[in-house]
Design a protein around this motif. Structure first.
Motif, mmCIF file in Angstrom:
data_model
loop_
_atom_site.group_PDB
_atom_site.id
_atom_site.type_symbol
_atom_site.label_atom_id
_atom_site.label_comp_id
_atom_site.label_asym_id
_atom_site.label_seq_id
_atom_site.Cartn_x
_atom_site.Cartn_y
_atom_site.Cartn_z
ATOM 1 N N ASP A 1 7.263 -4.270 8.137
ATOM 2 C CA ASP A 1 6.589 -3.077 8.638
ATOM 3 C C ASP A 1 6.205 -3.307 10.103
ATOM 4 O O ASP A 1 6.362 -4.411 10.627
ATOM 5 C CB ASP A 1 5.355 -2.752 7.778
ATOM 6 C CG ASP A 1 4.290 -3.812 7.871
ATOM 7 O OD1 ASP A 1 3.178 -3.499 8.292
ATOM 8 O OD2 ASP A 1 4.571 -4.991 7.527
ATOM 9 N N PRO B 1 0.821 -1.221 0.000
ATOM 10 C CA PRO B 1 0.000 0.000 0.000
ATOM 11 C C PRO B 1 0.854 1.270 0.000
ATOM 12 O O PRO B 1 1.936 1.305 0.604
ATOM 13 C CB PRO B 1 -0.797 -0.101 1.297
ATOM 14 C CG PRO B 1 -0.743 -1.531 1.700
ATOM 15 C CD PRO B 1 0.525 -2.086 1.140
ATOM 16 N N THR B 2 0.371 2.300 -0.648
ATOM 17 C CA THR B 2 1.099 3.560 -0.801
ATOM 18 C C THR B 2 1.564 4.133 0.531
ATOM 19 O O THR B 2 2.685 4.626 0.646
ATOM 20 C CB THR B 2 0.214 4.597 -1.527
ATOM 21 O OG1 THR B 2 -0.231 4.027 -2.760
ATOM 22 C CG2 THR B 2 0.985 5.870 -1.813
ATOM 23 N N GLU B 3 0.735 4.049 1.571
ATOM 24 C CA GLU B 3 1.103 4.627 2.871
ATOM 25 C C GLU B 3 2.293 3.917 3.523
ATOM 26 O O GLU B 3 2.905 4.446 4.445
ATOM 27 C CB GLU B 3 -0.085 4.671 3.833
ATOM 28 C CG GLU B 3 -0.642 3.327 4.222
ATOM 29 C CD GLU B 3 -1.719 2.797 3.289
ATOM 30 O OE1 GLU B 3 -2.354 1.785 3.643
ATOM 31 O OE2 GLU B 3 -1.926 3.372 2.198
ATOM 32 N N LEU B 4 2.630 2.721 3.059
ATOM 33 C CA LEU B 4 3.779 1.983 3.593
ATOM 34 C C LEU B 4 4.986 2.027 2.659
ATOM 35 O O LEU B 4 6.012 1.421 2.958
ATOM 36 C CB LEU B 4 3.401 0.524 3.862
ATOM 37 C CG LEU B 4 2.389 0.266 4.967
ATOM 38 C CD1 LEU B 4 2.061 -1.214 5.045
ATOM 39 C CD2 LEU B 4 2.888 0.783 6.296
ATOM 40 N N GLN B 5 4.878 2.726 1.552
ATOM 41 C CA GLN B 5 5.952 2.728 0.566
ATOM 42 C C GLN B 5 7.038 3.746 0.894
ATOM 43 O O GLN B 5 7.296 4.694 0.166
ATOM 44 C CB GLN B 5 5.398 2.968 -0.833
ATOM 45 C CG GLN B 5 4.615 1.797 -1.345
ATOM 46 C CD GLN B 5 4.251 1.944 -2.795
ATOM 47 O OE1 GLN B 5 4.886 2.668 -3.543
ATOM 48 N NE2 GLN B 5 3.212 1.236 -3.208
ATOM 49 N N SER B 6 7.689 3.514 2.010
ATOM 50 C CA SER B 6 8.820 4.319 2.448
ATOM 51 C C SER B 6 9.784 3.384 3.157
ATOM 52 O O SER B 6 9.358 2.525 3.936
ATOM 53 C CB SER B 6 8.345 5.407 3.409
ATOM 54 O OG SER B 6 9.421 5.950 4.110
ATOM 55 N N GLU C 1 9.345 3.065 6.890
ATOM 56 C CA GLU C 1 8.308 2.193 7.442
ATOM 57 C C GLU C 1 8.834 0.788 7.745
ATOM 58 O O GLU C 1 8.194 0.029 8.454
ATOM 59 C CB GLU C 1 7.122 2.081 6.475
ATOM 60 C CG GLU C 1 6.370 3.372 6.265
ATOM 61 C CD GLU C 1 5.600 3.807 7.504
ATOM 62 O OE1 GLU C 1 5.177 2.947 8.303
ATOM 63 O OE2 GLU C 1 5.444 5.025 7.672
#
Length: 125
Positions: A56, A18-23, A26
């Motif tokens: 994550d 998911p985009t919100e975890l794409q760091s 994370e």
């Protein structure tokens, strides 16, 4: 979004996580496995490699990062991992030599992880 184009397998991560975890931040706090080893490259030269499995915070996704031909300093806390996460920069377009194409470091400077490698491969496990 996961940064550093040029990482083998990065597109798969971008489509499945998911985009919100794409760091990388994370995933830096949870080191599930770390393996440092020697290998022989295509020219018969001994090189150092590093495999790290990161997850994550909820342990829903696990990423295996393979760093090929590593040089520099690798530092992390046994409990908090890289703590504030990692940053991976592709320096190949900046004219760096082939063996230093990627720069891996802590972007919060809370630990002194600072190393370079020739290739990075990422895979969802």
């Amino acid at each position: 979004m996961f940064t550093a184009d040029g990482i083998e397998g990065i597109e798969v991560l971008r489509t499945k996580i998911p985009t919100e975890l794409q760091s990388w931040g994370e995933f830096g706090c949870h080191i599930e496995d770390l393996h440092f080893f020697s290998d022989i490259n295509e020219y018969g030269v001994d090189i150092k490699c590093l495999d790290i499995i990161l997850s994550d915070s909820e342990k829903r996704y696990r990423i295996n990062l393979h760093f090929n031909n590593v040089s520099g300093k690798i530092s992390f806390e046994p409990i908090n991992g890289f703590y504030s996460g990692l940053s991976i920069d592709n320096l190949s377009s900046s004219g760096y030599e082939k063996t230093k194409s990627f720069h891996i470091y802590s972007f919060e400077m809370d630990n002194d992880t600072d190393f370079y490698c020739e290739k990075v491969k990422a895979e969802l496990v």
